[in-house]
Design an enzyme around this catalytic site. Structure first.
Site, short mmCIF file in Angstrom:
data_model
loop_
_atom_site.label_atom_id
_atom_site.label_comp_id
_atom_site.label_asym_id
_atom_site.label_seq_id
_atom_site.Cartn_x
_atom_site.Cartn_y
_atom_site.Cartn_z
N LEU A 1 0.87 -1.18 0.00
CA LEU A 1 0.00 0.00 0.00
C LEU A 1 0.91 1.22 0.00
O LEU A 1 1.84 1.26 0.78
CB LEU A 1 -0.77 0.07 1.32
CG LEU A 1 -2.16 -0.51 1.49
CD1 LEU A 1 -2.61 -0.21 2.92
CD2 LEU A 1 -3.16 0.09 0.52
N HIS A 2 0.67 2.19 -0.85
CA HIS A 2 1.47 3.41 -0.73
C HIS A 2 0.79 4.64 -1.32
O HIS A 2 1.26 5.75 -1.10
CB HIS A 2 2.83 3.23 -1.41
CG HIS A 2 2.73 3.34 -2.90
ND1 HIS A 2 2.40 2.27 -3.68
CD2 HIS A 2 2.88 4.40 -3.73
CE1 HIS A 2 2.36 2.66 -4.93
NE2 HIS A 2 2.63 3.94 -5.00
N ARG A 3 -0.31 4.45 -2.04
CA ARG A 3 -0.95 5.60 -2.69
C ARG A 3 -1.46 6.59 -1.65
O ARG A 3 -2.08 6.19 -0.66
CB ARG A 3 -2.16 5.14 -3.49
CG ARG A 3 -1.81 4.23 -4.59
CD ARG A 3 -1.70 4.99 -5.88
NE ARG A 3 -1.31 4.06 -6.91
CZ ARG A 3 -0.84 4.43 -8.10
NH1 ARG A 3 -0.75 5.71 -8.38
NH2 ARG A 3 -0.50 3.55 -8.98
N ARG B 1 6.32 6.02 3.12
CA ARG B 1 5.10 6.82 3.36
C ARG B 1 4.12 6.03 4.24
O ARG B 1 3.49 6.58 5.14
CB ARG B 1 4.43 7.14 2.02
CG ARG B 1 3.02 7.66 2.13
CD ARG B 1 2.29 7.48 0.81
NE ARG B 1 2.67 8.47 -0.18
CZ ARG B 1 2.34 9.75 -0.13
NH1 ARG B 1 1.62 10.20 0.87
NH2 ARG B 1 2.71 10.58 -1.06
#
Ligand code: UD1
Length: 383
Positions: free
Chosen positions: A233-235, A268
């Protein structure tokens, strides 16, 4: 011919790799000199997010490192624009190649267009139709100031046609030959839209064997083939919204239901996950970001991939691993059509993958075709 490239974030190192290999091969087949100059903006700077890719994949090392680092969008994009402009005005390349949809793509492209340097955009034409995503804004703007738009799929070509692009080569079908291409001319050249296939497909075909030989990832984490899942997950649309993060964590827990999940965590996401650390069910293992060989080998032996990454959705498809996309929409509509990928909202416990041999992403020699096309369009011998 002098080609400059701007890269800065992890997916761009991956996309640049097969182009860099193709340029090296190509240099030996032409008589005129070919100079390739790499500008690294420094948007990603951790060893695991940047250096490891150059070290492992044998990519051309950056000639310039701009050290832009992290920051709000305006500041990051502004610094990239300012520093790339400085270099391009000295360098004066025949073409600037930009990749994908990050702030480095947009900053680099803006610098070039103002200096009247033609731009080639690799991975043009993708659309999520969601302008709240920074990536969507970056790619729309980069596309509309580019001279050559290398699309990875027919769907990407169609998106550009709808936005008014008319210089579509080979009617949007994958180009095998470069005969239809003509040399660039400052006054009359339209933007050209070329379906050159996906460069990440070239890469995965080129490295799978080496990944198998070199990666120790299954041993390192005591994983058994096809008995674990992979999640990423990074968006910003996920990580910057606490409710979304809650939904994603609950969804991953629910799907995992006892199966171990390996979760390489983007920097992030590490911050965003802090409050949820204890919410993950026991089999979810968070690890540091991986190099490309380990990542590809981890993916290829997994039973299921849960991700919001564009690259992983395609890699899942090429490696024939079912994928659940942790987003509301995807640009990679072919993966959904094929049944190998499904949006998390539509997941009801199973995939229905097609085993047909579809060629959505070209024949694999995609990076070579792009370098070939750049040569026909921009090299002096064709002017
Ligand atoms: C960027 C791209 C995204 C791409 C992704 C792949 C934009 C707008 N987004 O998102 O399209 O899919 O890269 O990874 O360009 N950080 C580190 N170390 C690093 C890099 C980042 O600690 O090496 C942290 C920083 O706290 C930073 C945050 O991650 O503030 C976000 O980094 P940023 O460069 O804004 O973009 P990504 O989220 O990585």
């Amino acid at each position: 011919m002098k080609i400059a490239h701007v890269v800065g974030a992890r997916p761009q190192f991956v996309k640049f790799t097969p182009i860099s290999w193709a340029i090296n091969k190509f240099k030996h087949t032409i008589s005129s000199p070919l100079e390739s100059v790499l500008i690294h903006t420094g948007q990603h700077y951790d060893y695991a997010m940047s250096d490891i890719f150059f070290r492992e994949l044998g990519i051309q090392e950056p000639d310039y490192h701009l050290g832009v680092g992290s920051g709000p969008h305006g500041m990051q994009t502004g610094l990239i624009l300012q520093r790339v402009e400085e270099i391009l005005s000295r360098l004066r390349p025949d073409v600037l190649v930009v990749y994908g949809d990050t702030n480095s793509t947009l900053g680099g492209a803006l610098a070039a267009v103002k200096l009247h340097i033609p731009i080639a955009h690799v991975e043009a034409g993708l659309r999520s139709f969601n302008k709240r995503m920074p990536e969507e804004v970056n790619r729309i703007l980069a596309d509309h100031i580019s001279t050559v738009l290398f699309c990875p799929t027919e769907a990407a070509v169609e998106n550009l046609r709808r936005e008014g692009f008319s210089g579509v080569i080979n009617n949007g079908k994958y180009i095998i030959h470069t005969q239809e291409l003509v040399p660039y001319h400052r006054q009359v050249s339209p933007p050209w839209v070329i379906n050159a296939g996906d460069v990440m497909y070239t890469l995965i075909l080129g490295i799978l064997e080496t990944a198998k030989e070199r990666s120790t990832i299954l041993k390192d984490y005591r994983l058994e083939e096809k008995k674990y899942y992979v999640a990423t997950l990074h968006r910003a649309e996920n990580t910057d919204d606490e409710d979304r993060m809650k939904t994603m964590v609950a969804f991953i827990n629910q799907v995992a239901a006892g199966t171990p999940v390996i979760f390489p965590v983007h920097p992030r996401t590490r911050k965003a996950l802090e409050p949820f650390r204890s919410s993950f069910a026991a089999p979810v293992k968070m690890i540091d970001p991986l190099g490309y060989f380990d990542m590809v080998w981890l993916l290829s032996n997994s039973a299921l991939i849960l991700t919001d990454s564009g690259g992983l959705q395609k890699e899942a498809y090429w490696l024939k691993v079912p994928c659940i996309t942790l987003r509301e929409e995807t640009e990679w509509v072919e993966t959904i059509k094929s049944g190998w990928n499904i949006l998390y909202r539509n997941y009801t416990g199973a995939h229905r993958p097609s085993n047909a041999d579809e060629h959505f992403y070209g024949d694999g020699k995609n990076a070579e075709r792009i370098v070939d096309a750049l040569n026909v369009i921009f090299s002096e011998e064709h002017r």
